[in-house]
Design an enzyme around this catalytic site. Structure first.
Site, PDB file in Angstrom:
ATOM      1  N   MET A  29       0.853  -1.193   0.000  1.00 22.11           N
ATOM      2  CA  MET A  29       0.000   0.000   0.000  1.00 22.11           C
ATOM      3  C   MET A  29       0.890   1.245   0.000  1.00 22.11           C
ATOM      4  SD  MET A  29      -3.429  -0.943   2.090  1.00 22.11           S
ATOM      5  CE  MET A  29      -2.816  -0.635   3.714  1.00 22.11           C
ATOM      6  N   HIS A  33       9.046   0.934   3.423  1.00 20.77           N
ATOM      7  CA  HIS A  33      10.138   0.936   4.398  1.00 20.77           C
ATOM      8  C   HIS A  33      11.005  -0.290   4.120  1.00 20.77           C
ATOM      9  CE1 HIS A  33       7.738  -2.097   6.393  1.00 20.77           C
ATOM     10  NE2 HIS A  33       6.725  -1.257   6.464  1.00 20.77           N
ATOM     11  N   GLY A  35      11.154  -3.090   5.419  1.00 22.36           N
ATOM     12  CA  GLY A  35      10.416  -4.366   5.377  1.00 22.36           C
ATOM     13  C   GLY A  35       9.963  -4.666   3.955  1.00 22.36           C
ATOM     14  N   HIS A  36       9.357  -3.654   3.310  1.00 22.24           N
ATOM     15  CA  HIS A  36       8.926  -3.841   1.915  1.00 22.24           C
ATOM     16  C   HIS A  36      10.140  -4.096   1.020  1.00 22.24           C
ATOM     17  CE1 HIS A  36       5.629  -0.995   3.331  1.00 22.24           C
ATOM     18  NE2 HIS A  36       4.952  -2.034   2.911  1.00 22.24           N
ATOM     19  N   GLN A  60     -10.197  -2.635   2.652  1.00 18.87           N
ATOM     20  CA  GLN A  60      -9.694  -3.262   3.875  1.00 18.87           C
ATOM     21  C   GLN A  60      -9.647  -2.293   5.061  1.00 18.87           C
ATOM     22  OE1 GLN A  60      -5.834  -4.195   1.798  1.00 18.87           O
ATOM     23  NE2 GLN A  60      -4.943  -3.864   3.814  1.00 18.87           N
ATOM     24  N   GLN A 152      -2.489 -12.285   8.021  1.00 15.06           N
ATOM     25  CA  GLN A 152      -2.698 -12.025   6.588  1.00 15.06           C
ATOM     26  C   GLN A 152      -2.004 -13.111   5.745  1.00 15.06           C
ATOM     27  OE1 GLN A 152      -2.607  -8.007   4.636  1.00 15.06           O
ATOM     28  NE2 GLN A 152      -0.533  -8.605   4.101  1.00 15.06           N
ATOM     29  N   ARG A 186       2.709   2.530   9.427  1.00 14.87           N
ATOM     30  CA  ARG A 186       1.955   3.293  10.440  1.00 14.87           C
ATOM     31  C   ARG A 186       2.850   3.824  11.563  1.00 14.87           C
ATOM     32  NH1 ARG A 186      -2.396  -0.513   8.887  1.00 14.87           N
ATOM     33  NH2 ARG A 186      -4.128   0.760   8.151  1.00 14.87           N
TER      34      ARG A 186
END
Ligand code: PAF
Length: 281
Positions: A29, A33, A35-36, A60, A152, A186
């Site tokens: 989305m 960061h 992680g992505h 979502q 998820q 977030r």
């Protein structure tokens, strides 16, 4: 890097990639960061072509959630993906992804209501519907997701199995800040004080891991340990701390096989997630 802004453009680009042996998809989305980026690098290493999607999926988000304020730093994301040598960035509009009067959804009966699904009704239905659509549009051989969103991952694995998607799901490890906070788009919402409070999730899981390493196998006592740590942080309000089977998300009472310990907590108005996997020898 080619940018496809519509479903039609993405489909055309996919046809041109037909000869490629392996196409990897990293659905996101945006507000990227490390992680992505670790997932993008894994995709780069394992696939011939890498597609990253950036789509803030309204389906979502609940009515009182952060859809409107969700960060959308598109230029920065584009540059980061360019640097990772991504082949295609897919950024469809909401109207293109959800044609007027669309009434078709993907729901995993029972599973969609577990963990985050309990406190965010409709959330997993939104995730599985958009991921199913992305799989149809992009037709990846491999798709990459982060372990931070462990529920998820379980839900998408099950959807792929149940609906015979010819896609291999690859789950990348949680990427943490140097002090242990799990990376999340977030985290940008947190004030400096909240950023400190947010560390309680990692501390709580650390205590659970410690008691497990000392031999505790009763999940009620392990959960109690974690909740005690969380209760010591006035800036955090726990949503859930649960021990579940990592594939079915069913609660477990004794740890006899690999078990997911998942936590969600509000820090200020921000809902954060973290988890660990406990594996008995
Ligand atoms: O994990 C996310 O960022 C989203 O849930 C996903 C998988 C991109 C679907 O919108």
């Amino acid at each position: 890097m080619r940018i496809c802004e519509s479903v039609a453009e993405m489909r055309k680009a996919r046809v041109l990639m037909r000869q490629d042996r392996r196409v990897g998809l990293v659905p996101t989305m945006g507000a990227l960061h490390e992680g992505h980026l670790s997932l993008v690098r894994a995709a780069r290493a394992q696939c011939d072509s890498v597609v990253v999607s950036i789509f803030v999926n309204p389906l979502q988000f609940g009515p009182s959630e952060d859809l409107a304020k969700y960060p959308r730093p598109f230029e920065r994301d584009r540059e980061l993906l360019e640097r990772e040598k991504v082949d295609i960035l897919f950024t469809p509009s909401v109207d293109d992804m959800y044609p007027k009067n669309a009434v078709t959804y993907v729901t995993l009966e029972g599973m969609s209501e577990k963990l985050c699904g309990r406190s965010r009704p409709g959330h997993f239905r939104g995730v599985t519907t958009v991921v199913a659509k992305l799989f149809h549009i992009i037709e990846p051989e491999l798709a990459f997701f982060g372990q931070k969103d462990a529920a998820q991952c379980a839900i998408i694995r099950r959807m792929v199995r149940d609906l015979n998607f010819p896609v291999e799901i690859v789950v990348g490890p949680i990427v943490r800040e140097p002090d242990g906070l799990a990376m999340s788009s977030r985290n940008a919402y947190l004030s400096p004080q909240e950023r400190k409070s947010a560390l309680v999730l990692y501390r709580a899981l650390g205590e659970v891991q410690k008691r497990f390493d000392q031999g505790e196998r009763n999940t009620e006592r392990l959960v109690e340990t974690g909740k005690q740590v969380l209760s010591q942080e006035p800036g955090a309000r726990v949503d859930y701390l649960e021990t579940v089977d990592p594939d079915t998300l069913d609660p477990t009472s004794e740890i006899r096989s690999e078990t997911l310990v998942a936590v969600a907590a509000f820090v200020g108005g921000t809902r954060l997630l973290d988890n660990i996997l406990l594996s008995p020898k």
